[in-house]
Design a protein around this motif. Structure first.
Motif, PDB file in Angstrom:
ATOM      1  N   ILE A   1       0.969  -1.110  -0.217  1.00 51.73           N
ATOM      2  CA  ILE A   1      -0.260   0.230   0.005  1.00 51.73           C
ATOM      3  C   ILE A   1       0.894   1.738  -0.258  1.00 51.73           C
ATOM      4  CG2 ILE A   1      -1.898   1.553   1.367  1.00 51.73           C
ATOM      5  CD1 ILE A   1      -2.670  -0.964  -0.130  1.00 51.73           C
ATOM      6  N   SER A   2       1.467   1.392   0.920  1.00 52.98           N
ATOM      7  CA  SER A   2       2.797   2.387   1.224  1.00 52.98           C
ATOM      8  C   SER A   2       3.243   2.907  -0.183  1.00 52.98           C
ATOM      9  CB  SER A   2       4.210   2.222   1.671  1.00 52.98           C
ATOM     10  OG  SER A   2       3.512   2.030   3.124  1.00 52.98           O
ATOM     11  N   GLN A   3       3.017   1.993  -1.307  1.00 58.21           N
ATOM     12  CA  GLN A   3       4.600   2.172  -2.128  1.00 58.21           C
ATOM     13  C   GLN A   3       3.445   2.124  -3.352  1.00 58.21           C
ATOM     14  OE1 GLN A   3       7.711   1.509  -2.927  1.00 58.21           O
ATOM     15  NE2 GLN A   3       7.045   2.295  -5.518  1.00 58.21           N
ATOM     16  N   HIS A   4       2.592   2.211  -3.265  1.00 59.22           N
ATOM     17  CA  HIS A   4       0.954   2.309  -4.381  1.00 59.22           C
ATOM     18  C   HIS A   4       0.835   3.858  -4.186  1.00 59.22           C
ATOM     19  CE1 HIS A   4       0.568  -0.542  -6.817  1.00 59.22           C
ATOM     20  NE2 HIS A   4       0.245  -2.174  -5.780  1.00 59.22           N
ATOM     21  N   LEU A   5       1.001   4.644  -2.336  1.00 57.55           N
ATOM     22  CA  LEU A   5       0.494   5.890  -2.274  1.00 57.55           C
ATOM     23  C   LEU A   5       2.001   6.733  -2.742  1.00 57.55           C
ATOM     24  CD1 LEU A   5      -0.512   4.821   1.108  1.00 57.55           C
ATOM     25  CD2 LEU A   5      -1.895   6.014  -0.130  1.00 57.55           C
ATOM     26  N   LYS A   6       2.771   5.970  -2.718  1.00 50.37           N
ATOM     27  CA  LYS A   6       4.189   7.174  -3.004  1.00 50.37           C
ATOM     28  C   LYS A   6       3.769   7.275  -4.346  1.00 50.37           C
ATOM     29  CE  LYS A   6       9.005   6.764  -3.069  1.00 50.37           C
ATOM     30  NZ  LYS A   6      10.525   5.226  -3.238  1.00 50.37           N
ATOM     31  N   GLU A   7       3.545   6.020  -5.622  1.00 46.91           N
ATOM     32  CA  GLU A   7       3.780   6.339  -6.705  1.00 46.91           C
ATOM     33  C   GLU A   7       1.941   7.353  -6.935  1.00 46.91           C
ATOM     34  OE1 GLU A   7       3.715   3.481  -9.911  1.00 46.91           O
ATOM     35  OE2 GLU A   7       4.752   2.062  -8.584  1.00 46.91           O
ATOM     36  N   LEU A   8       1.208   7.307  -6.689  1.00 46.46           N
ATOM     37  CA  LEU A   8       0.145   8.010  -6.234  1.00 46.46           C
ATOM     38  C   LEU A   8       0.568   9.633  -6.041  1.00 46.46           C
ATOM     39  CD1 LEU A   8      -2.739   5.847  -5.397  1.00 46.46           C
ATOM     40  CD2 LEU A   8      -1.944   7.110  -7.581  1.00 46.46           C
ATOM     41  N   LYS A   9       1.557   9.900  -5.726  1.00 45.45           N
ATOM     42  CA  LYS A   9       1.830  11.334  -4.468  1.00 45.45           C
ATOM     43  C   LYS A   9       3.148  11.315  -4.860  1.00 45.45           C
ATOM     44  CE  LYS A   9       3.350  13.309  -0.864  1.00 45.45           C
ATOM     45  NZ  LYS A   9       3.446  13.338   0.868  1.00 45.45           N
ATOM     46  N   GLN A  10       4.250  11.380  -5.917  1.00 41.74           N
ATOM     47  CA  GLN A  10       5.005  11.358  -6.480  1.00 41.74           C
ATOM     48  C   GLN A  10       4.218  11.998  -8.105  1.00 41.74           C
ATOM     49  OE1 GLN A  10       7.258   7.741  -7.575  1.00 41.74           O
ATOM     50  NE2 GLN A  10       8.848   8.626  -6.079  1.00 41.74           N
ATOM     51  N   LEU A  11       3.258  11.083  -8.692  1.00 40.33           N
ATOM     52  CA  LEU A  11       2.494  12.160  -9.694  1.00 40.33           C
ATOM     53  C   LEU A  11       1.901  13.184  -9.323  1.00 40.33           C
ATOM     54  CD1 LEU A  11       2.021  11.586 -12.812  1.00 40.33           C
ATOM     55  CD2 LEU A  11       0.389  10.046 -11.878  1.00 40.33           C
ATOM     56  N   GLY A  12       1.326  12.895  -8.351  1.00 38.23           N
ATOM     57  CA  GLY A  12       0.405  14.537  -7.805  1.00 38.23           C
ATOM     58  C   GLY A  12      -0.617  14.091  -7.383  1.00 38.23           C
TER      59      GLY A  12
END
Length: 109
Positions: A57-68
């Motif tokens: 979950i943390s990895q997916h949240l990180k990707e969504l956050k990096q894209l903004g």
């Protein structure tokens, strides 16, 4: 030739590619759907809602956050996330323009 020569493509083409990539995993789609369903920030545990391990979950949240597409704050062990409405709207405009293209020549192939 390198693995990815993104500089060969326009900013818009790179953005569309990144948006498509983020939607390319059902866990990220589920996270976004859940955040929209709540219509507020989530500071709780997404593991129970999504059904994946916390590191995943943390990895997916990180990707969504990096894209903004989402934004969040970390306060101690508490992490709060919500949809970044401005960036979501911008992404929709870009994707709608791309997906709204039509083929005018119906005699091809």
């Amino acid at each position: 030739m390198g693995l990815a020569k993104t500089e060969m493509f326009t900013d818009e083409q790179n953005k569309i590619s990144l948006f498509a990539k983020v939607f390319g995993h059902p866990a990220r789609v589920a996270i976004l759907q859940y955040l929209f369903k709540l219509d507020s920030c989530i500071c709780g545990d997404l593991v129970n809602e999504i059904g994946l391990a916390q590191p995943t979950i943390s990895q997916h949240l990180k990707e969504l956050k990096q894209l903004g597409l989402i934004k969040g704050n970390v306060e101690g062990t508490s992490v709060c996330y919500c949809i970044n409405k401005d960036n979501w709207s911008n992404m929709k405009d870009i994707m709608i323009e791309f997906l709204d293209q039509d083929i005018s020549n119906t005699d091809c192939c």
